[in-house]
Design a protein around this motif. Structure first.
Motif, PDB file in Angstrom:
ATOM      1  N   GLU A   1       0.827  -1.196   0.000  1.00 15.48           N
ATOM      2  CA  GLU A   1       0.000   0.000   0.000  1.00 15.48           C
ATOM      3  C   GLU A   1       0.869   1.257   0.000  1.00 15.48           C
ATOM      4  N   GLY A   2       0.847   1.984  -1.125  1.00 14.66           N
ATOM      5  CA  GLY A   2       1.576   3.237  -1.217  1.00 14.66           C
ATOM      6  C   GLY A   2       3.036   3.115  -1.571  1.00 14.66           C
ATOM      7  N   PHE A   3       3.509   1.952  -1.992  1.00 11.92           N
ATOM      8  CA  PHE A   3       4.921   1.837  -2.361  1.00 11.92           C
ATOM      9  C   PHE A   3       5.143   0.688  -3.340  1.00 11.92           C
ATOM     10  N   THR A   4       6.222   0.805  -4.087  1.00  9.06           N
ATOM     11  CA  THR A   4       6.718  -0.280  -4.918  1.00  9.06           C
ATOM     12  C   THR A   4       8.201  -0.057  -5.140  1.00  9.06           C
ATOM     13  N   GLY A   5       8.927  -1.115  -5.374  1.00 10.47           N
ATOM     14  CA  GLY A   5      10.356  -0.969  -5.601  1.00 10.47           C
ATOM     15  C   GLY A   5      11.032  -2.312  -5.757  1.00 10.47           C
ATOM     16  N   TRP A   6      12.357  -2.272  -5.776  1.00 11.71           N
ATOM     17  CA  TRP A   6      13.171  -3.468  -5.969  1.00 11.71           C
ATOM     18  C   TRP A   6      14.137  -3.639  -4.807  1.00 11.71           C
ATOM     19  N   LEU A   7      14.135  -4.856  -4.260  1.00  8.66           N
ATOM     20  CA  LEU A   7      15.098  -5.242  -3.234  1.00  8.66           C
ATOM     21  C   LEU A   7      16.252  -5.954  -3.919  1.00  8.66           C
ATOM     22  N   ARG A   8      17.442  -5.409  -3.746  1.00  5.61           N
ATOM     23  CA  ARG A   8      18.633  -5.943  -4.407  1.00  5.61           C
ATOM     24  C   ARG A   8      19.704  -6.242  -3.360  1.00  5.61           C
ATOM     25  N   GLY A   9      20.618  -7.117  -3.708  1.00  7.19           N
ATOM     26  CA  GLY A   9      21.717  -7.433  -2.821  1.00  7.19           C
ATOM     27  C   GLY A   9      21.601  -8.822  -2.234  1.00  7.19           C
ATOM     28  N   PRO A  10      22.621  -9.234  -1.473  1.00 11.18           N
ATOM     29  CA  PRO A  10      22.651 -10.599  -0.930  1.00 11.18           C
ATOM     30  C   PRO A  10      21.568 -10.834   0.115  1.00 11.18           C
ATOM     31  N   SER A  11      21.044 -12.048   0.117  1.00  6.09           N
ATOM     32  CA  SER A  11      19.991 -12.385   1.080  1.00  6.09           C
ATOM     33  C   SER A  11      20.522 -12.403   2.509  1.00  6.09           C
ATOM     34  N   ASP A  12      21.839 -12.599   2.648  1.00  7.57           N
ATOM     35  CA  ASP A  12      22.443 -12.620   3.982  1.00  7.57           C
ATOM     36  C   ASP A  12      23.195 -11.333   4.290  1.00  7.57           C
ATOM     37  N   ALA A  13      22.788 -10.229   3.657  1.00  5.30           N
ATOM     38  CA  ALA A  13      23.451  -8.936   3.875  1.00  5.30           C
ATOM     39  C   ALA A  13      23.372  -8.555   5.342  1.00  5.30           C
ATOM     40  N   PRO A  14      24.403  -7.866   5.861  1.00  4.99           N
ATOM     41  CA  PRO A  14      24.391  -7.461   7.273  1.00  4.99           C
ATOM     42  C   PRO A  14      23.405  -6.337   7.577  1.00  4.99           C
ATOM     43  N   GLY A  15      22.834  -5.740   6.554  1.00  6.18           N
ATOM     44  CA  GLY A  15      21.867  -4.667   6.771  1.00  6.18           C
ATOM     45  C   GLY A  15      21.150  -4.334   5.482  1.00  6.18           C
ATOM     46  N   THR A  16      20.001  -3.679   5.608  1.00  4.61           N
ATOM     47  CA  THR A  16      19.175  -3.304   4.464  1.00  4.61           C
ATOM     48  C   THR A  16      18.938  -1.799   4.500  1.00  4.61           C
ATOM     49  N   VAL A  17      19.117  -1.152   3.361  1.00  2.39           N
ATOM     50  CA  VAL A  17      18.937   0.294   3.233  1.00  2.39           C
ATOM     51  C   VAL A  17      17.722   0.574   2.357  1.00  2.39           C
ATOM     52  N   VAL A  18      16.896   1.497   2.774  1.00  4.97           N
ATOM     53  CA  VAL A  18      15.762   1.963   1.975  1.00  4.97           C
ATOM     54  C   VAL A  18      16.123   3.336   1.415  1.00  4.97           C
ATOM     55  N   VAL A  19      15.984   3.499   0.092  1.00  2.00           N
ATOM     56  CA  VAL A  19      16.306   4.753  -0.592  1.00  2.00           C
ATOM     57  C   VAL A  19      15.001   5.418  -1.014  1.00  2.00           C
ATOM     58  N   VAL A  20      14.802   6.652  -0.547  1.00  3.33           N
ATOM     59  CA  VAL A  20      13.552   7.383  -0.736  1.00  3.33           C
ATOM     60  C   VAL A  20      13.773   8.544  -1.706  1.00  3.33           C
ATOM     61  N   PRO A  21      13.020   8.603  -2.799  1.00 10.07           N
ATOM     62  CA  PRO A  21      13.165   9.721  -3.743  1.00 10.07           C
ATOM     63  C   PRO A  21      12.412  10.956  -3.280  1.00 10.07           C
ATOM     64  N   GLY A  22      12.449  12.005  -4.108  1.00 16.68           N
ATOM     65  CA  GLY A  22      11.891  13.283  -3.704  1.00 16.68           C
ATOM     66  C   GLY A  22      10.680  13.710  -4.494  1.00 16.68           C
ATOM     67  N   LEU A  23      10.553  15.018  -4.716  1.00 11.23           N
ATOM     68  CA  LEU A  23       9.346  15.606  -5.274  1.00 11.23           C
ATOM     69  C   LEU A  23       9.044  15.077  -6.669  1.00 11.23           C
ATOM     70  N   ASP A  24      10.008  15.132  -7.581  1.00  8.03           N
ATOM     71  CA  ASP A  24       9.783  14.637  -8.936  1.00  8.03           C
ATOM     72  C   ASP A  24      10.859  13.633  -9.340  1.00  8.03           C
ATOM     73  N   SER A  25      11.482  13.004  -8.349  1.00  8.57           N
ATOM     74  CA  SER A  25      12.457  11.953  -8.645  1.00  8.57           C
ATOM     75  C   SER A  25      11.789  10.596  -8.475  1.00  8.57           C
ATOM     76  N   ALA A  26      12.558   9.548  -8.687  1.00 14.65           N
ATOM     77  CA  ALA A  26      12.014   8.194  -8.669  1.00 14.65           C
ATOM     78  C   ALA A  26      13.152   7.218  -8.428  1.00 14.65           C
ATOM     79  N   LYS A  27      12.820   5.974  -8.225  1.00 12.72           N
ATOM     80  CA  LYS A  27      13.831   4.955  -7.942  1.00 12.72           C
ATOM     81  C   LYS A  27      14.839   4.822  -9.075  1.00 12.72           C
ATOM     82  N   GLU A  28      14.434   5.169 -10.310  1.00 14.76           N
ATOM     83  CA  GLU A  28      15.355   5.057 -11.448  1.00 14.76           C
ATOM     84  C   GLU A  28      16.423   6.134 -11.444  1.00 14.76           C
ATOM     85  N   GLU A  29      16.263   7.178 -10.638  1.00 16.20           N
ATOM     86  CA  GLU A  29      17.212   8.295 -10.664  1.00 16.20           C
ATOM     87  C   GLU A  29      18.461   8.020  -9.853  1.00 16.20           C
ATOM     88  N   PHE A  30      18.394   7.119  -8.888  1.00 16.57           N
ATOM     89  CA  PHE A  30      19.490   6.984  -7.927  1.00 16.57           C
ATOM     90  C   PHE A  30      20.161   5.611  -8.005  1.00 16.57           C
TER      91      PHE A  30
END
Length: 330
Positions: free
Chosen positions: A111-140
């Protein structure tokens, strides 16, 4: 604003998003008005789709598709009636690229989001990247790559009013509710959080109220907005993304971190460029000063999103997130 002025204003942002600078100059040199921007960038994106179809390897096809996604996204930066279609094309190209290049990448939506989770399944941590006013996940994508290179898992998202969701949803100030649902969907106990431009406000607000944020960073994020002083072009973008001028004005009223900043318990890195001066926008220095564990990185020659100064902040941000997120995991 002439199309030449507009192209110059978007130059470092487009290059920072990964668009080839020489091709950018060739494409924008042929524009006669800002109205030509969207169609010309979309045509360039389709040319990369054709290259992907004719590529000699799956790797080359995936790389062409990533480039197509970037061009489709940058097409949305100017007023364009078909911006929704361009955003959908960017989303589809990215999906095809990651399917080809990273079979382990996983689409996660809620609800209210979509995106791609990338990286190893056993990664030591997970980062969420949030875009801005007219940006998107493809920009970063380059930021995501920097975090992936440090061994982290990364979820780059579109939220309400952003990217592929902009056509069907509107900006909302209580973005922390969306991030909370993201964390639930990812099934992790803690996250690192990076927000860019208006996403910096969303990230700081979330860090103040969401205890599962272990570390956060903002890049060119606003501390406060004064609607009456914000330039007309920014107000117009906000109105399109918020669902009208009245909704945009009400949204802008919420963008003030003075009360929330002291509540941010996680280590917080605030990155600004000294050349990023937008009337009506208070940059991030007060946020870093008021946050109990805030660090301020100001780049004298950096502009908005600091696409002209990547070496001055991107490695530092990547190390900051990795250090505190992996310490928290331990």
């Amino acid at each position: 604003m002439t199309v030449s002025d507009f192209a110059d204003a978007q130059w470092t942002r487009a290059v920072g998003a990964g668009v080839d600078p020489h091709e950018y100059r060739r494409v924008t040199a042929g524009l006669t008005s800002v109205d030509d921007w969207g169609p010309s960038f979309v045509r360039t994106g389709h040319a990369y789709l054709e290259r992907a179809e004719n590529a000699g390897s799956l790797l080359s096809a995936g790389e062409y598709l990533l480039t197509a996604a970037r061009w489709f996204h940058v097409a949305t930066l100017a007023p364009y009636p078909e911006a929704g279609s361009a955003a959908a094309a960017a989303d589809h190209a990215l999906s095809r690229a990651l399917t080809a290049l990273e079979p382990g990448a996983r689409r996660v939506s809620g609800e209210g989001f979509t995106g791609w989770l990338r990286g190893p399944s056993d990664a030591p941590g997970t980062v969420v990247v949030v875009p801005g006013l007219d940006s998107a996940k493809e920009e970063f994508l380059d930021l995501v790559s920097a975090l992936l290179a440090r061994g982290l898992a990364v979820f780059a998202m579109d939220g309400p009013g952003q990217g592929v969701l902009a056509a069907t949803t509107a900006l909302r100030p209580d973005y922390e509710q969306v991030v909370g649902r993201v964390i639930d969907a990812l099934g992790v106990a803690r996250i690192g959080l990076v927000g860019l431009s208006l996403g910096g406000y969303f990230a700081a607000r979330t860090a103040a109220v969401e205890p599962r944020v272990a570390v956060a960073a903002t890049v060119s994020g606003p501390f406060r907005l004064d609607w009456e002083k914000v330039p007309p072009r920014v107000r117009d973008i906000m109105a399109r993304r918020a669902g009208g001028a009245d909704a945009a004005r009400e949204f802008a009223r919420h963008v003030d971190l003075a009360a929330l900043a002291p509540r941010i318990a996680a280590p917080l890195l605030v990155v600004d460029g000294d050349l990023d001066v937008i009337p009506g926008v208070t940059n991030g220095e007060p946020l870093a000063r008021l946050a109990p564990h805030g660090t301020y990185l100001s780049v004298p020659h950096g502009d908005h999103l600091l696409g002209n100064a990547r070496p001055d902040w991107l490695p530092y941000l990547g190390d900051h997130i990795t250090r505190f997120l992996t310490d928290a995991s331990a």
